[in-house]
Design a protein around this motif. Structure first.
Motif, PDB file in Angstrom:
ATOM      1  N   ALA B  62       0.823  -1.207   0.000  1.00 47.73           N
ATOM      2  CA  ALA B  62       0.000   0.000   0.000  1.00 47.73           C
ATOM      3  C   ALA B  62       0.863   1.265   0.000  1.00 47.73           C
ATOM      4  O   ALA B  62       0.556   2.239  -0.697  1.00 47.73           O
ATOM      5  N   ALA B  63       1.940   1.236   0.782  1.00 46.41           N
ATOM      6  CA  ALA B  63       2.797   2.424   0.904  1.00 46.41           C
ATOM      7  C   ALA B  63       3.334   2.862  -0.449  1.00 46.41           C
ATOM      8  O   ALA B  63       3.425   4.056  -0.747  1.00 46.41           O
ATOM      9  N   ASP B  64       3.697   1.912  -1.262  1.00 42.95           N
ATOM     10  CA  ASP B  64       4.325   2.178  -2.560  1.00 42.95           C
ATOM     11  C   ASP B  64       3.351   2.552  -3.662  1.00 42.95           C
ATOM     12  O   ASP B  64       3.784   3.012  -4.730  1.00 42.95           O
ATOM     13  N   ALA B  65       2.064   2.308  -3.450  1.00 41.23           N
ATOM     14  CA  ALA B  65       1.115   2.347  -4.567  1.00 41.23           C
ATOM     15  C   ALA B  65       0.504   3.713  -4.797  1.00 41.23           C
ATOM     16  O   ALA B  65       0.359   4.514  -3.884  1.00 41.23           O
ATOM     17  N   ASP B  66       0.107   3.961  -6.056  1.00 40.32           N
ATOM     18  CA  ASP B  66      -0.732   5.111  -6.384  1.00 40.32           C
ATOM     19  C   ASP B  66      -2.205   4.773  -6.150  1.00 40.32           C
ATOM     20  O   ASP B  66      -3.008   5.639  -5.812  1.00 40.32           O
ATOM     21  N   LEU B  67      -2.533   3.523  -6.395  1.00 36.63           N
ATOM     22  CA  LEU B  67      -3.927   3.069  -6.299  1.00 36.63           C
ATOM     23  C   LEU B  67      -3.915   1.690  -5.639  1.00 36.63           C
ATOM     24  O   LEU B  67      -3.053   0.859  -5.932  1.00 36.63           O
ATOM     25  N   VAL B  68      -4.866   1.470  -4.740  1.00 35.54           N
ATOM     26  CA  VAL B  68      -4.917   0.216  -3.989  1.00 35.54           C
ATOM     27  C   VAL B  68      -6.232  -0.491  -4.306  1.00 35.54           C
ATOM     28  O   VAL B  68      -7.276   0.151  -4.447  1.00 35.54           O
ATOM     29  N   VAL B  69      -6.168  -1.819  -4.432  1.00 36.46           N
ATOM     30  CA  VAL B  69      -7.370  -2.609  -4.692  1.00 36.46           C
ATOM     31  C   VAL B  69      -7.593  -3.568  -3.530  1.00 36.46           C
ATOM     32  O   VAL B  69      -6.682  -4.334  -3.186  1.00 36.46           O
ATOM     33  N   ASN B  70      -8.771  -3.499  -2.924  1.00 36.13           N
ATOM     34  CA  ASN B  70      -9.107  -4.468  -1.892  1.00 36.13           C
ATOM     35  C   ASN B  70      -9.728  -5.695  -2.548  1.00 36.13           C
ATOM     36  O   ASN B  70     -10.905  -5.697  -2.903  1.00 36.13           O
ATOM     37  N   ALA B  71      -8.897  -6.733  -2.703  1.00 38.07           N
ATOM     38  CA  ALA B  71      -9.359  -7.984  -3.293  1.00 38.07           C
ATOM     39  C   ALA B  71      -9.291  -9.105  -2.259  1.00 38.07           C
ATOM     40  O   ALA B  71      -9.181 -10.280  -2.604  1.00 38.07           O
ATOM     41  N   THR B  72      -9.368  -8.718  -1.004  1.00 38.16           N
ATOM     42  CA  THR B  72      -9.408  -9.731   0.055  1.00 38.16           C
ATOM     43  C   THR B  72     -10.842 -10.215   0.216  1.00 38.16           C
ATOM     44  O   THR B  72     -11.786  -9.590  -0.262  1.00 38.16           O
ATOM     45  N   SER B  73     -10.989 -11.319   0.909  1.00 32.36           N
ATOM     46  CA  SER B  73     -12.333 -11.799   1.209  1.00 32.36           C
ATOM     47  C   SER B  73     -13.026 -10.785   2.121  1.00 32.36           C
ATOM     48  O   SER B  73     -12.422 -10.234   3.046  1.00 32.36           O
ATOM     49  N   GLY B  74     -14.287 -10.506   1.859  1.00 38.45           N
ATOM     50  CA  GLY B  74     -14.991  -9.422   2.538  1.00 38.45           C
ATOM     51  C   GLY B  74     -14.977  -9.520   4.058  1.00 38.45           C
ATOM     52  O   GLY B  74     -14.887  -8.493   4.745  1.00 38.45           O
ATOM     53  N   THR B  75     -15.028 -10.727   4.569  1.00 38.25           N
ATOM     54  CA  THR B  75     -15.041 -10.871   6.026  1.00 38.25           C
ATOM     55  C   THR B  75     -13.691 -10.514   6.650  1.00 38.25           C
ATOM     56  O   THR B  75     -13.613 -10.279   7.849  1.00 38.25           O
ATOM     57  N   HIS B  76     -12.626 -10.463   5.844  1.00 36.32           N
ATOM     58  CA  HIS B  76     -11.303 -10.116   6.363  1.00 36.32           C
ATOM     59  C   HIS B  76     -10.815  -8.755   5.887  1.00 36.32           C
ATOM     60  O   HIS B  76      -9.690  -8.361   6.205  1.00 36.32           O
ATOM     61  N   SER B  77     -11.640  -8.051   5.137  1.00 32.67           N
ATOM     62  CA  SER B  77     -11.149  -6.839   4.478  1.00 32.67           C
ATOM     63  C   SER B  77     -10.721  -5.762   5.466  1.00 32.67           C
ATOM     64  O   SER B  77      -9.663  -5.135   5.282  1.00 32.67           O
ATOM     65  N   LEU B  78     -11.523  -5.529   6.503  1.00 34.55           N
ATOM     66  CA  LEU B  78     -11.154  -4.447   7.421  1.00 34.55           C
ATOM     67  C   LEU B  78      -9.855  -4.758   8.149  1.00 34.55           C
ATOM     68  O   LEU B  78      -9.007  -3.871   8.334  1.00 34.55           O
ATOM     69  N   ALA B  79      -9.657  -6.026   8.509  1.00 36.75           N
ATOM     70  CA  ALA B  79      -8.389  -6.411   9.147  1.00 36.75           C
ATOM     71  C   ALA B  79      -7.211  -6.226   8.188  1.00 36.75           C
ATOM     72  O   ALA B  79      -6.138  -5.736   8.586  1.00 36.75           O
ATOM     73  N   ALA B  80      -7.407  -6.601   6.940  1.00 38.44           N
ATOM     74  CA  ALA B  80      -6.323  -6.450   5.963  1.00 38.44           C
ATOM     75  C   ALA B  80      -5.992  -4.976   5.748  1.00 38.44           C
ATOM     76  O   ALA B  80      -4.816  -4.588   5.649  1.00 38.44           O
ATOM     77  N   LEU B  81      -7.022  -4.139   5.687  1.00 38.61           N
ATOM     78  CA  LEU B  81      -6.789  -2.709   5.477  1.00 38.61           C
ATOM     79  C   LEU B  81      -6.171  -2.068   6.712  1.00 38.61           C
ATOM     80  O   LEU B  81      -5.340  -1.156   6.595  1.00 38.61           O
ATOM     81  N   ASP B  82      -6.539  -2.553   7.890  1.00 37.61           N
ATOM     82  CA  ASP B  82      -5.869  -2.089   9.110  1.00 37.61           C
ATOM     83  C   ASP B  82      -4.378  -2.422   9.045  1.00 37.61           C
ATOM     84  O   ASP B  82      -3.533  -1.605   9.404  1.00 37.61           O
ATOM     85  N   ALA B  83      -4.083  -3.625   8.590  1.00 36.07           N
ATOM     86  CA  ALA B  83      -2.680  -4.034   8.458  1.00 36.07           C
ATOM     87  C   ALA B  83      -1.964  -3.175   7.400  1.00 36.07           C
ATOM     88  O   ALA B  83      -0.781  -2.854   7.542  1.00 36.07           O
ATOM     89  N   ALA B  84      -2.681  -2.818   6.351  1.00 37.07           N
ATOM     90  CA  ALA B  84      -2.090  -1.943   5.329  1.00 37.07           C
ATOM     91  C   ALA B  84      -1.750  -0.586   5.944  1.00 37.07           C
ATOM     92  O   ALA B  84      -0.727   0.021   5.618  1.00 37.07           O
ATOM     93  N   GLY B  85      -2.617  -0.119   6.830  1.00 36.69           N
ATOM     94  CA  GLY B  85      -2.310   1.104   7.567  1.00 36.69           C
ATOM     95  C   GLY B  85      -2.978   2.334   6.982  1.00 36.69           C
ATOM     96  O   GLY B  85      -2.838   2.625   5.785  1.00 36.69           O
ATOM     97  N   ALA B  86      -3.680   3.059   7.839  1.00 33.12           N
ATOM     98  CA  ALA B  86      -4.409   4.254   7.396  1.00 33.12           C
ATOM     99  C   ALA B  86      -3.474   5.259   6.729  1.00 33.12           C
ATOM    100  O   ALA B  86      -3.835   5.886   5.723  1.00 33.12           O
ATOM    101  N   ALA B  87      -2.261   5.413   7.262  1.00 27.27           N
ATOM    102  CA  ALA B  87      -1.333   6.397   6.694  1.00 27.27           C
ATOM    103  C   ALA B  87      -0.934   6.007   5.271  1.00 27.27           C
ATOM    104  O   ALA B  87      -0.788   6.869   4.394  1.00 27.27           O
ATOM    105  N   ASN B  88      -0.765   4.701   5.042  1.00 29.25           N
ATOM    106  CA  ASN B  88      -0.383   4.245   3.699  1.00 29.25           C
ATOM    107  C   ASN B  88      -1.530   4.323   2.696  1.00 29.25           C
ATOM    108  O   ASN B  88      -1.300   4.257   1.484  1.00 29.25           O
TER     109      ASN B  88
END
Lengths: 218, 218
Positions: B62-88
């Motif tokens: 996420a830190a390196d990207a211009d655009l991010v795609v959430n292609a995780t399973s929906g039940t895990h998406s918020l956890a994955a995005l938390d791991a990606a980090g709000a700042a990133n």
């Protein structure tokens, strides 16, 4: 065929008019025919131009019909069908085209969910009736005259337990001009087409009118 | 563009592969890249044939990207995005293509309802990220290569609060071959496309495969 269309609203009028145009013998069912006509308004004006279309009580309309269409508002459908009477509906094909929704801030809320639907509730309440859920995924003018949208190149769905009832429904739909009738399976699949109303309502806002329909590209 | 695709499942692979094919610089994000590769299986085999596609932690991707795609399973998406980090994720366009569903007897149950959706939950959790809900109304192979179905003559939807983000999303979708991108409005409209999964699942059973898509005929 002798067709009873239960409901004098826009959906009932659109379908009743179309069935009559196709040569069927049509009666519109309502709670109190004298009151409906005395009220004047949309129905009376519409009916005055279509003397061949009868108006009758829910029970009389259903009793006389070969096929019954539930075109009442979804929140009143079970009461209307109770008034039509289980005996008058027994053994008959019932096309349920209704959507259940309640007003809310913003878009109306859809009554169906993933664990139940109006189509299933009707089938449970009238086990001797052969319920086919259909047509509820589009505006009533498109239901009645699919050629209004994209040369009728779009999809209508049928859900129901009785294969012969779905065959009768499919034949009638094709007579109306529908070109792609997709059998979704048992009445449980009414959950799919009824919850789709939440999708339809938002597409309607996006396209800015209701002359559209879902097509299953495949 | 530098695109981070979060998720190593079928959806993530289909999209990452397609973006790379279109000349974008792609990194796939996962919880633990070393573990993903060590596990072998689908991802490792797929990645071995695509050395130009990087694998990184959710945060590094996420830190390196211009655009991010959430292609995780929906039940895990918020956890994955938390791991990606709000700042990133801050300031970036996030395409959310996920569906939330839980196994059940019969068809899975859809997480979205008429009063909330995953897209909205993600937008609320990451207010500085420009979330666009899109692509979740079709199978991942069709997402990546719409020409697989009916010469790409079908519809993809975008929902989001930020017009510029939807413009970026639309451009990318068109680059992928989508021909009809319909803007449904704000992120609230994710409720429409997420609840449509209940409809999609039943259509899939009826057509017998997942190479189909909704087209809004109009």
């Amino acid at each position: 065929m002798k067709i009873a269309v239960l409901g004098t609203g826009a959906v009932g009028r659109a379908l009743a008019g179309r069935f009559a145009e196709l040569g069927h013998e049509v009666a519109v069912g309502t709670r109190d025919p004298a009151a409906t006509l005395a009220r004047g308004g949309d129905y009376a004006a519409w009916a005055a131009e279509r003397p061949q279309i009868a108006i009758a009580s829910f029970a009389d309309a259903a009793a006389d019909a070969d096929l019954v269409v539930n075109a009442t508002s979804g929140t009143h459908s079970l009461a209307a069908l109770d008034a039509a009477g289980a005996a008058n509906l027994a053994g008959k094909v019932l096309l349920d085209v209704a959507n259940e929704m309640t007003p809310a801030d913003g878009l109306p809320l859809v009554g169906a969910n993933e664990t139940d639907s109006l189509g299933e509730r009707i089938q449970r309440a009238f086990p001797e009736t052969r319920v086919v859920k259909t047509l509820n995924t589009m505006n009533c003018d498109v239901m009645a005259d699919p050629a209004l949208v994209a040369g009728a190149d779009h999809t209508v769905f049928v859900s129901g337990e009785d294969a012969e009832a779905k065959r009768v429904a499919t034949e009638l739909l094709e007579q109306m001009g529908h070109t792609d009738v997709l059998d979704l399976g048992g009445i449980e699949s009414a959950r799919g087409v009824e919850t789709a109303l939440a999708f339809w309502l938002r597409v309607r806002l996006a396209v800015g009118h209701n002359r559209f329909n879902f097509k299953i590209a495949r």
